[in-house]
Write an enzyme that holds these catalytic residues in place. Structure first.
Site, PDB file in Angstrom:
ATOM      1  N   VAL A  66       3.891   7.819   7.234  1.00  0.00           N
ATOM      2  CA  VAL A  66       2.790   8.253   6.387  1.00  0.00           C
ATOM      3  C   VAL A  66       2.165   7.007   5.783  1.00  0.00           C
ATOM      4  CG1 VAL A  66       2.091   9.665   4.421  1.00  0.00           C
ATOM      5  CG2 VAL A  66       4.034  10.379   5.846  1.00  0.00           C
ATOM      6  N   CYS A  67       0.840   6.899   5.890  1.00  0.00           N
ATOM      7  CA  CYS A  67       0.108   5.780   5.292  1.00  0.00           C
ATOM      8  C   CYS A  67       0.664   4.453   5.809  1.00  0.00           C
ATOM      9  CB  CYS A  67       0.188   5.902   3.773  1.00  0.00           C
ATOM     10  SG  CYS A  67      -1.022   4.910   2.873  1.00  0.00           S
ATOM     11  N   THR A  68       0.990   3.519   4.920  1.00  0.00           N
ATOM     12  CA  THR A  68       1.449   2.198   5.353  1.00  0.00           C
ATOM     13  C   THR A  68       2.906   2.179   5.786  1.00  0.00           C
ATOM     14  OG1 THR A  68       1.858   1.610   3.031  1.00  0.00           O
ATOM     15  CG2 THR A  68      -0.248   0.921   4.001  1.00  0.00           C
TER      16      THR A  68
END
Length: 317
Positions: free
Chosen positions: A102-104
């Protein structure tokens, strides 16, 4: 029962953790015995999120069984990854049936070598960094999530919820995912290839009021005459001056902005209505179904009818 393991670390983004967890928890309520959700940090100690929230993991990573779905969230803690964490991911990530970031969190997977040779995405602000630091990864900055075999990566923050819903739909069916989405008051209709930004967000907002008004008018009238000459007259500028000023202030040409607005409008009608292809092509400013088909194939790799078949909810007839 599928074990879902969420990895925790200091300075993790709290919503990257709790968003997907709420989806899988909802799935467990929908069908008892579907999932067992666990959290773990390197040493089993509590971690402090980037927003100041303290999370207490269930156990240490060294003690967890091999999960069915391994979720790696993002946050400030990915900027200088703990080498022990990337080593654990390198050793244990391939054992999971599904590996999710998720995300970074994609930066952690890439640092562990788990995205080499794969297509992936991350938060739009870090796509350039991911591509620069890990050239073996095919970084796609546009979609809200990307699925490449057993490895799935998502963009910023709330897109982790979209990806989790897609995984639940794969496991338990559309009815389960729709029930969870309704409970969380989120859309189930955001397909992975939806852009991270709408056309308006992708472009910068013009500084001068006449140009801002033109941007808004384009969005509200995709079927109108959106030629440079017509738009320039609306802004009370010469066509040459308008085109130059629009690109300088928004970061894209008027033609590119119009293309994005019309495509976005057509996609929304295909997903949310039962209107015919010809009607949608006119309403979106393409004029003919063939014009819309060319734009869809060029940008999305699928004709409008195929796009609708894939992404329109079953309850819209």
């Amino acid at each position: 029962m599928r074990i879902v393991l969420v990895v925790l670390f200091d300075d993790v983004q709290s919503l990257d953790v709790t968003g997907p967890m709420e989806v899988f928890a909802g799935a467990e309520l929908y069908r008892e015995g579907s999932y067992r959700i666990r959290t773990a940090s390197l040493d089993g100690a509590p971690v402090r999120t980037s927003s100041g929230l303290t999370l207490v993991p269930d156990q240490a990573l060294a003690d967890v069984p091999t999960p069915h779905t391994l979720i790696v969230p993002g946050g400030r803690g990915t900027r200088a990854p703990d080498l022990r964490l990337t080593a654990w991911l390198r050793a244990h990530g391939p054992r999971a049936e599904r590996l999710v970031s998720v995300c970074t969190g994609a930066i952690l997977l890439a640092a562990a070598g788990l995205l080499d040779g794969r297509r992936a995405t991350t938060h739009w602000a870090y796509c350039d960094k991911l591509a620069r630091d890990h050239p073996a990864v095919e970084v796609d900055p546009d979609p809200i999530y990307v699925r490449d075999g057993e490895v799935s990566t998502s963009a910023g923050v709330t897109s982790g919820i979209d990806l989790a819903l897609a995984l639940v739909e794969e496991d338990l069916g559309r009815a389960a995912a729709l029930t969870i989405a309704r409970h969380l008051v989120v859309f189930l209709r955001r397909p992975g290839n939806q852009a991270q930004f709408s056309a308006q967000l992708a472009a910068q907002t013009a500084q001068r009021e006449p140009l801002r008004e033109v941007q808004q008018w384009i969005t509200e009238h995709p079927e109108g005459d959106l030629s440079v000459e017509s738009l320039a007259a609306r802004a009370r500028l010469s066509p040459r001056h308008f085109a130059r000023a629009f690109q300088t202030e928004t970061g894209m040409t008027p033609g590119r902005y119009v293309e994005r607005v019309r495509l976005e409008h057509a996609r929304r009608l295909l997903e949310d209505t039962a209107d015919g292809i010809e009607e949608i092509s006119r309403a979106s400013g393409y004029g003919t179904p063939e014009g819309m088909r060319r734009a869809f194939v060029k940008t999305l790799g699928a004709a409008p009818a195929e796009y609708r078949r894939r992404f329109r909810p079953a309850h819209i007839n």
